[in-house]
Design a protein around this motif. Sequence first.
Motif, PDB file in Angstrom:
ATOM      1  N   VAL A   1      43.522  37.883   6.718  1.00 39.37           N
ATOM      2  CA  VAL A   1      42.055  37.323   6.389  1.00 39.37           C
ATOM      3  C   VAL A   1      41.665  37.746   5.061  1.00 39.37           C
ATOM      4  O   VAL A   1      41.515  39.028   4.796  1.00 39.37           O
ATOM      5  CB  VAL A   1      41.154  38.108   7.661  1.00 39.37           C
ATOM      6  CG1 VAL A   1      39.812  37.885   7.128  1.00 39.37           C
ATOM      7  CG2 VAL A   1      41.403  37.538   8.780  1.00 39.37           C
ATOM      8  N   LEU A   2      41.452  36.820   4.099  1.00 40.02           N
ATOM      9  CA  LEU A   2      40.943  36.975   2.797  1.00 40.02           C
ATOM     10  C   LEU A   2      39.409  37.746   3.159  1.00 40.02           C
ATOM     11  O   LEU A   2      38.689  37.198   3.664  1.00 40.02           O
ATOM     12  CB  LEU A   2      40.940  35.847   1.937  1.00 40.02           C
ATOM     13  CG  LEU A   2      40.393  36.094   0.624  1.00 40.02           C
ATOM     14  CD1 LEU A   2      41.345  36.850  -0.191  1.00 40.02           C
ATOM     15  CD2 LEU A   2      39.915  34.890  -0.306  1.00 40.02           C
ATOM     16  N   ASP A   3      39.419  38.878   2.545  1.00 36.58           N
ATOM     17  CA  ASP A   3      38.252  39.922   2.779  1.00 36.58           C
ATOM     18  C   ASP A   3      37.207  39.549   1.360  1.00 36.58           C
ATOM     19  O   ASP A   3      37.385  40.475   0.523  1.00 36.58           O
ATOM     20  CB  ASP A   3      38.532  41.315   2.667  1.00 36.58           C
ATOM     21  CG  ASP A   3      37.444  42.051   2.889  1.00 36.58           C
ATOM     22  OD1 ASP A   3      36.333  41.548   3.040  1.00 36.58           O
ATOM     23  OD2 ASP A   3      37.619  43.163   2.826  1.00 36.58           O
ATOM     24  N   VAL A   4      36.811  38.587   1.239  1.00 38.09           N
ATOM     25  CA  VAL A   4      35.597  38.289   0.061  1.00 38.09           C
ATOM     26  C   VAL A   4      34.595  39.388  -0.026  1.00 38.09           C
ATOM     27  O   VAL A   4      34.174  39.491  -1.327  1.00 38.09           O
ATOM     28  CB  VAL A   4      35.011  37.013   0.049  1.00 38.09           C
ATOM     29  CG1 VAL A   4      35.875  35.681  -0.357  1.00 38.09           C
ATOM     30  CG2 VAL A   4      34.347  36.613   1.322  1.00 38.09           C
TER      31      VAL A   4
ATOM     32  N   VAL B   1      43.516  41.114   4.609  1.00 35.38           N
ATOM     33  CA  VAL B   1      43.959  42.257   5.287  1.00 35.38           C
ATOM     34  C   VAL B   1      44.248  41.601   6.767  1.00 35.38           C
ATOM     35  O   VAL B   1      43.959  40.634   7.113  1.00 35.38           O
ATOM     36  CB  VAL B   1      42.701  43.080   5.463  1.00 35.38           C
ATOM     37  CG1 VAL B   1      42.342  43.938   4.127  1.00 35.38           C
ATOM     38  CG2 VAL B   1      41.392  42.449   5.965  1.00 35.38           C
TER      39      VAL B   1
END
Lengths: 338, 338, 338, 338
Positions: free
Chosen positions: D250-253, D240
């Motif tokens: 930002v990879l939203d794990v 996102v």
Amino acid sequence: MIIIMNSEVTDEQIGGVVNKLKDFGLDSNVSRGVERTVIGAIGDETKVDKELMQSLPGVENVIRVMKPYKIVARSYHKQDTVIDINGIKLGGKEIQVIAGPCSVETQDQMDAAAQGVVDAGCRMMRGGAFKPRTSPYSFQGAGVEGLEMFHNAASKHKLPVVTELMDVRSLDAFVEHEVDVIQIGTRNMQNFDLLKEVGRIHKPVILKRGMSATISEWLMAAEYIAAGGNHNIIFCERGVRSFETYYRNVLDVTAIPVLKKETHLPVIVDPSHAGGKAWMVPALSRAAVAAGADGLLVEMHPTPCEAWCDADQALTPEELKSLMGELKGIAQVIGRDI
Amino acid sequence: MIIIMNSEVTDEQIGGVVNKLKDFGLDSNVSRGVERTVIGAIGDETKVDKELMQSLPGVENVIRVMKPYKIVARSYHKQDTVIDINGIKLGGKEIQVIAGPCSVETQDQMDAAAQGVVDAGCRMMRGGAFKPRTSPYSFQGAGVEGLEMFHNAASKHKLPVVTELMDVRSLDAFVEHEVDVIQIGTRNMQNFDLLKEVGRIHKPVILKRGMSATISEWLMAAEYIAAGGNHNIIFCERGVRSFETYYRNVLDVTAIPVLKKETHLPVIVDPSHAGGKAWMVPALSRAAVAAGADGLLVEMHPTPCEAWCDADQALTPEELKSLMGELKGIAQVIGRDI
Amino acid sequence: MIIIMNSEVTDEQIGGVVNKLKDFGLDSNVSRGVERTVIGAIGDETKVDKELMQSLPGVENVIRVMKPYKIVARSYHKQDTVIDINGIKLGGKEIQVIAGPCSVETQDQMDAAAQGVVDAGCRMMRGGAFKPRTSPYSFQGAGVEGLEMFHNAASKHKLPVVTELMDVRSLDAFVEHEVDVIQIGTRNMQNFDLLKEVGRIHKPVILKRGMSATISEWLMAAEYIAAGGNHNIIFCERGVRSFETYYRNVLDVTAIPVLKKETHLPVIVDPSHAGGKAWMVPALSRAAVAAGADGLLVEMHPTPCEAWCDADQALTPEELKSLMGELKGIAQVIGRDI
Amino acid sequence: MIIIMNSEVTDEQIGGVVNKLKDFGLDSNVSRGVERTVIGAIGDETKVDKELMQSLPGVENVIRVMKPYKIVARSYHKQDTVIDINGIKLGGKEIQVIAGPCSVETQDQMDAAAQGVVDAGCRMMRGGAFKPRTSPYSFQGAGVEGLEMFHNAASKHKLPVVTELMDVRSLDAFVEHEVDVIQIGTRNMQNFDLLKEVGRIHKPVILKRGMSATISEWLMAAEYIAAGGNHNIIFCERGVRSFETYYRNVLDVTAIPVLKKETHLPVIVDPSHAGGKAWMVPALSRAAVAAGADGLLVEMHPTPCEAWCDADQALTPEELKSLMGELKGIAQVIGRDI
């Protein structure tokens, strides 16, 4: 430093930039392109005030070439820094899981929590005696008495004590009550006077990332501590603020490999404050370890439903133990221990 | 407080929630709908720990009905609060523009700046003696000596002095050097110990919004000050962090009418730190006044190109004067003065 | 284009970059500094693939010097572009307020709305016949029948019709029903095939900013339309997504002066979707006009409490009329009309 | 649905809300608390327009109790949905890594890429023939010819073909050229007409998350597809937008465990577009698998330095193969295969 001039720049303006760079002790390389003139500054750009250059007539943009951080930079110290905390190593092959309750409540609670930490196979303990609460009417922490209860509980098991410092005036009490690792919270990441103070002592410091701090600002906050002489700094990613309301913060796992590239210092992750719900903690913890974190800061409470603070994000002792099993497996896959 | 139970809730779980509310001194209204059971808590919900309720079995979501802030809330004090600063009123019909340099540099600079403030028709002066800088290697402010220079320059024109407090230990010096308005910066909005300290004195406090603070967190930070007894609080919107890189922050004008609705306290705007460039300041200043701000905090420097800090965002004295003319027109349209 | 090499770069790597630039038809200026080697590309950088350069060995960072947008750039056309919409000018001295309901519901509703628009002194009308709704189960708009009702209501008062296009396949119906201005919604700002289609016709297009689009992405989306030959483009700021939950979006007033600097095309603001509540609209509208907007897109409904869509953000006809009075005053202060 | 009335509500206003709910076919439960009256709506709240309720006099806030999504909700289908793609299962025990170049360039490139995919042990292939590019002047994809090259290369190895659909008018070509999985890109997540079209066919659809889409909006976008009859939907997290400039997104794990809780449909992750740099891909891929993702979408190019698009984020075939080894180990730790 590179100074890009606007399309209608005059020779006089170019001269002005060159002269100003000379004032700062730098030489210039003027490159006249088809559409833009670009001036390269030759020399130590840290001596130059970027905003001042930007305010000069004819300047469109100023770009720094060098990273602004020094001591904390990977280029300053190529090897990973391993921090020794009462004989326990953080930043080396072994991943450290620091567990414990959000806040110190009673001696019984802390004793039970310490037992839970040990039973799960963790080697360090966390717990807050001074609590940064959004509301002035919420429980503000047990204070110095809390430090005592924490010390009592942890020392029985030789667990190093990790706790948050909020106010420069509490530092003496932290030293007196043998706090082993000082945590600087999210809201104080750019409380520069506090950073300067913990830079003067030599206890390890966990520096949590600010609510919406960039990687660069975070490294510069650590540089404040390092510049004072204390190089025992541990970065702690705890999620960043976003538009999403389902979870409290977005855990930024990308920050882990990025920090490992930019700095030689250890990087840990707080999955509890990131997600804000206990059921999210195992998945986030596994992701953090898989992404290369050197440790975790996990909330665990002997009886979460009775916690005085953040009750919905604490694991039970059993959940922590079970999580540790999974993490051990992942650690081995990537050549580490736990 | 409303507690929404999940779709597979049992009677026992509903009973557990009702009992826990009773422990906190509240009654319950259980409403069994077609798909969800909802429990309404009757009584003073501020006594209830939301996170704890959320951790109870069967609970899906907990919603507060009441606003968490009290003293700062509009409902606490229906009329606008007007703050008196050495006879100058902030929060009333007259809009106040507080102008001056980013940082206190020299006596000459401050004298020239004070003259510029007066010439433009402004009645209060700003300037930083203690500077929160991203880098430990940047100029950190002139310190106590800066407070002196500021006092000297401002007192000649009877301009109240507005300056930033970063450290609780500097508070005595602020009192001694007759600082009139204490500014709490963005990075310290949730430095709760600092807020408590300024809550103990009675000087007006400008509370800048945190980098990515919600309106609610900001009001709660003010509540920390108010709870200590100091109700002379001025909110200062200065832009929030976003994905946009063209400007430093996104000035949140919507916060102005929202705060005027939620609180009785004055609201001012800092257009200089919001945009980060001097050429954006006039448009942002006009927008802020048009949206209902009670004042502005504007950077002006006698010679911006020589400023030691944020050189590219300061207006010249002439630009400030010209801006004041435009603002006067807009103020009149909305029934105010400047 | 400037290519910054990493600190351990080799001569071979520098040669690789120089050769690759030559392949793209550009010359190089290699500047070896104390800590970094920087390569300036001389020539038309738009021919160079930035990502490809970034992937070459030894490259640390690549920076574009030129703006990526051409036709929409201020440098392409120094004067403000004034768009003529059936004799009404947008982008000139006169500020245009485009008002009307969120969605076209019935002929009576549209007739009453058109009367309200005229009574308030507005000269253009908005209304949605095709509605982008978050849920597939919500009212999706009256469709082609809605276009008819809108045309009937607006033509009586010679109000130009402004309505949203969501699907390339509806374009013929838009032409047939004499839609005057096509609106591209937030969710379609980067629906490039749709942009290409409206680039092929010559009707004015209002391009709303994407939920979290940067200024640069927004300008590039407009460039898609312009590249097709249609230069009648109007930017519409409608708030960007943020962490704040009190209001729907953060109205980004800074975008107004920034766009006026970067592009020659008109800029309008939608205060209704930005705040999401009718009571916020007057303050946001005043701010937008004060900051230099060329127009507004405001939701007004004859009976908001019965609206089929976004009922809580529409002004009544009386509120719109009263707002127009305030806006007229502000327009005059900054040398414009309304 | 819960309606919270403001503190000065009248009996008439409460009656108005109760009557409006009755119009929608719902009963009411009025609970008069100490400080607020709260009205609970009993019945099917999906029939009620939230914004309309919010616009009624005396209403302070309206809260939905039910989730707005139906078919895609976990409560609709308790078991995990396993999607069959030419015999390959996605969403079951086996984790699927879909690899291939950003864009289809030439037949040779696609043949080499397909070989790399197979050699690494992956079972599905990705590649873009229609490319959503920020600039209209960038390579826009090989189009229908690209679909052919892709089909030729993939069919030799019986690799299912995954490729992006941007325009409803291309759907026939996708069917004709036997595309196996249709990808809906980030910029089209809320292109509702496109979603409706892919809802009418039965090919599996990968729905990428919008740039700053909330979990709820994303689920509702999937609901558009499902409502048309196509339940073969795969969610793809791709990072996102945020304030951080070091990496693209930002990879939203956290979205992974959250989606697995909220929906029965498979969840995959695109680590390449998240970070934007090839060197970040291994860490992000490991994190995604450790957090519970059902698959990955990874960019791999036979010769990254020559790629026509996103050259700096593609892995080499060797890097992909090595990554697959690590992922296999992590998959086993959490009881899955790869």
